[in-house]
Design a protein around this motif. Structure first.
Motif, short mmCIF file in Angstrom:
data_model
loop_
_atom_site.label_atom_id
_atom_site.label_comp_id
_atom_site.label_asym_id
_atom_site.label_seq_id
_atom_site.Cartn_x
_atom_site.Cartn_y
_atom_site.Cartn_z
N PHE A 2 0.80 -1.21 0.00
CA PHE A 2 0.00 0.00 0.00
C PHE A 2 0.84 1.27 0.00
O PHE A 2 0.30 2.36 0.11
N SER A 3 2.17 1.14 -0.08
CA SER A 3 3.00 2.33 -0.07
C SER A 3 2.59 3.22 -1.24
O SER A 3 2.24 2.76 -2.31
N GLY A 4 2.62 4.50 -1.00
CA GLY A 4 2.17 5.45 -2.01
C GLY A 4 0.70 5.79 -1.82
O GLY A 4 0.24 6.84 -2.23
N LEU A 5 -0.05 4.90 -1.17
CA LEU A 5 -1.48 5.15 -0.90
C LEU A 5 -1.68 5.68 0.52
O LEU A 5 -2.70 6.28 0.82
N LEU A 6 -0.70 5.44 1.39
CA LEU A 6 -0.83 5.82 2.80
C LEU A 6 -0.64 7.32 2.95
O LEU A 6 0.36 7.89 2.53
N LYS A 7 -1.64 7.97 3.58
CA LYS A 7 -1.62 9.42 3.79
C LYS A 7 -1.95 9.72 5.24
O LYS A 7 -2.79 9.07 5.87
N CYS A 8 -1.33 10.76 5.75
CA CYS A 8 -1.59 11.22 7.11
C CYS A 8 -2.92 11.97 7.12
O CYS A 8 -3.14 12.86 6.29
N ALA A 9 -3.79 11.61 8.06
CA ALA A 9 -5.09 12.28 8.17
C ALA A 9 -4.96 13.70 8.71
O ALA A 9 -5.86 14.51 8.53
N CYS A 10 -3.83 14.01 9.34
CA CYS A 10 -3.64 15.35 9.89
C CYS A 10 -3.14 16.35 8.84
O CYS A 10 -3.63 17.48 8.78
N CYS A 11 -2.18 15.93 8.01
CA CYS A 11 -1.54 16.88 7.09
C CYS A 11 -1.61 16.45 5.63
O CYS A 11 -1.11 17.16 4.75
N SER A 12 -2.19 15.30 5.35
CA SER A 12 -2.29 14.73 3.99
C SER A 12 -0.93 14.36 3.39
O SER A 12 -0.82 14.12 2.20
N GLY A 13 0.10 14.36 4.21
CA GLY A 13 1.41 13.95 3.74
C GLY A 13 1.49 12.45 3.61
O GLY A 13 0.66 11.70 4.14
N GLY A 14 2.49 11.98 2.91
CA GLY A 14 2.68 10.56 2.73
C GLY A 14 3.24 9.90 3.97
O GLY A 14 3.66 10.56 4.91
N TYR A 15 3.24 8.59 3.96
CA TYR A 15 3.82 7.80 5.03
C TYR A 15 5.14 7.23 4.55
O TYR A 15 5.31 6.95 3.37
N THR A 16 6.04 7.04 5.50
CA THR A 16 7.36 6.49 5.17
C THR A 16 7.73 5.45 6.23
O THR A 16 7.11 5.39 7.29
N ILE A 17 8.74 4.66 5.92
CA ILE A 17 9.21 3.65 6.88
C ILE A 17 9.89 4.36 8.03
O ILE A 17 10.76 5.22 7.84
N VAL A 18 9.49 3.99 9.26
CA VAL A 18 10.09 4.51 10.48
C VAL A 18 10.53 3.29 11.27
O VAL A 18 9.71 2.56 11.80
N GLY A 19 11.79 3.03 11.31
CA GLY A 19 12.27 1.81 11.94
C GLY A 19 12.19 0.66 10.94
O GLY A 19 12.04 0.85 9.75
N LYS A 20 12.28 -0.56 11.46
CA LYS A 20 12.30 -1.73 10.57
C LYS A 20 10.93 -2.12 10.07
O LYS A 20 10.79 -2.54 8.92
N THR A 21 9.91 -2.05 10.91
CA THR A 21 8.60 -2.58 10.52
C THR A 21 7.47 -1.57 10.67
O THR A 21 6.31 -1.93 10.49
N ASN A 22 7.77 -0.34 11.02
CA ASN A 22 6.73 0.65 11.25
C ASN A 22 6.69 1.70 10.14
O ASN A 22 7.70 1.98 9.49
N TYR A 23 5.50 2.27 9.98
CA TYR A 23 5.30 3.38 9.06
C TYR A 23 4.79 4.56 9.87
O TYR A 23 4.03 4.39 10.82
#
Length: 189
Positions: A2-23
């Motif tokens: 789903f990468s590229g589809l994930l958006k932040c509900a607060c700022c409409s920015g994209g999601y990125t990998i944070v750590g090994k298994t988190n977005y």
């Protein structure tokens, strides 16, 4: 998936990998411009999205609409096929009459070189029409499954299996991505 589809509900920015298994929100991580500090494990995100899709796609109104649209399209294609076949039969009758007229004229002693060219053209057209009719007769009519809505439910319910099967994962991913524009992730989840 789903990468590229994930958006932040607060700022409409994209999601990125944070750590090994988190977005997490890319604007929070890279720019500090969003208050959404919530991160999501990849497996949990995937599970939530699949569950949400199943809930939406299995809604009784959507299933009824799917079955209705499918049956309407099937009926439209059946009618069009019948119309096309009837037109082909009419055209074949007309071409056969024209060929018969030329043969009758030749039998009565009339012959022009242009009649041969016309006859060749008509014979070729007749062969095409007969081939079209032959192909139409060979195609069996499509019968709708009597439990079409149950088949649909089963297919939607098996989304997780299709995503976990290496043979169908790529196709299932493409199909699921085509159903979604974006996935908004609020910080509350």
């Amino acid at each position: 998936m789903f990468s590229g589809l994930l958006k932040c509900a607060c700022c409409s920015g994209g999601y990125t990998i944070v750590g090994k298994t988190n977005y997490g929100c890319a604007n929070t991580r890279n720019k500090g411009t969003s208050d959404n500090r919530k991160t999501n494990k990849w497996e949990e995100l995937e599970s939530r999205v699949i569950t949400g899709l199943k809930d939406q796609l299995l809604h009784p109104d959507l299933i009824a609409e799917f079955v209705k649209a499918y049956q309407e399209e099937h009926n439209r294609l059946s009618v069009q096929s019948s119309v096309d076949e009837a037109k082909t039969k009419r055209d074949l009758t007309q071409v056969t009459r024209q060929i018969d007229r030329i043969i009758d004229a030749i039998a009565e002693g009339m012959f022009h070189e242009s009649m041969k060219e016309k006859m060749d053209s008509l014979e070729a057209h007749k062969a095409e029409l007969e081939a079209d009719l032959s192909n139409a007769d060979q195609s069996a009519p499509v019968l709708l499954h009597p439990n079409l809505s149950d088949v649909y439910r089963s297919k939607v319910a098996n989304l997780s299996e299709a995503l976990n099967d290496p043979e169908t994962k790529a196709e299932a991913t493409t199909i699921i991505r085509s159903l979604l524009e974006e996935i908004q992730l609020p910080p509350t989840h």
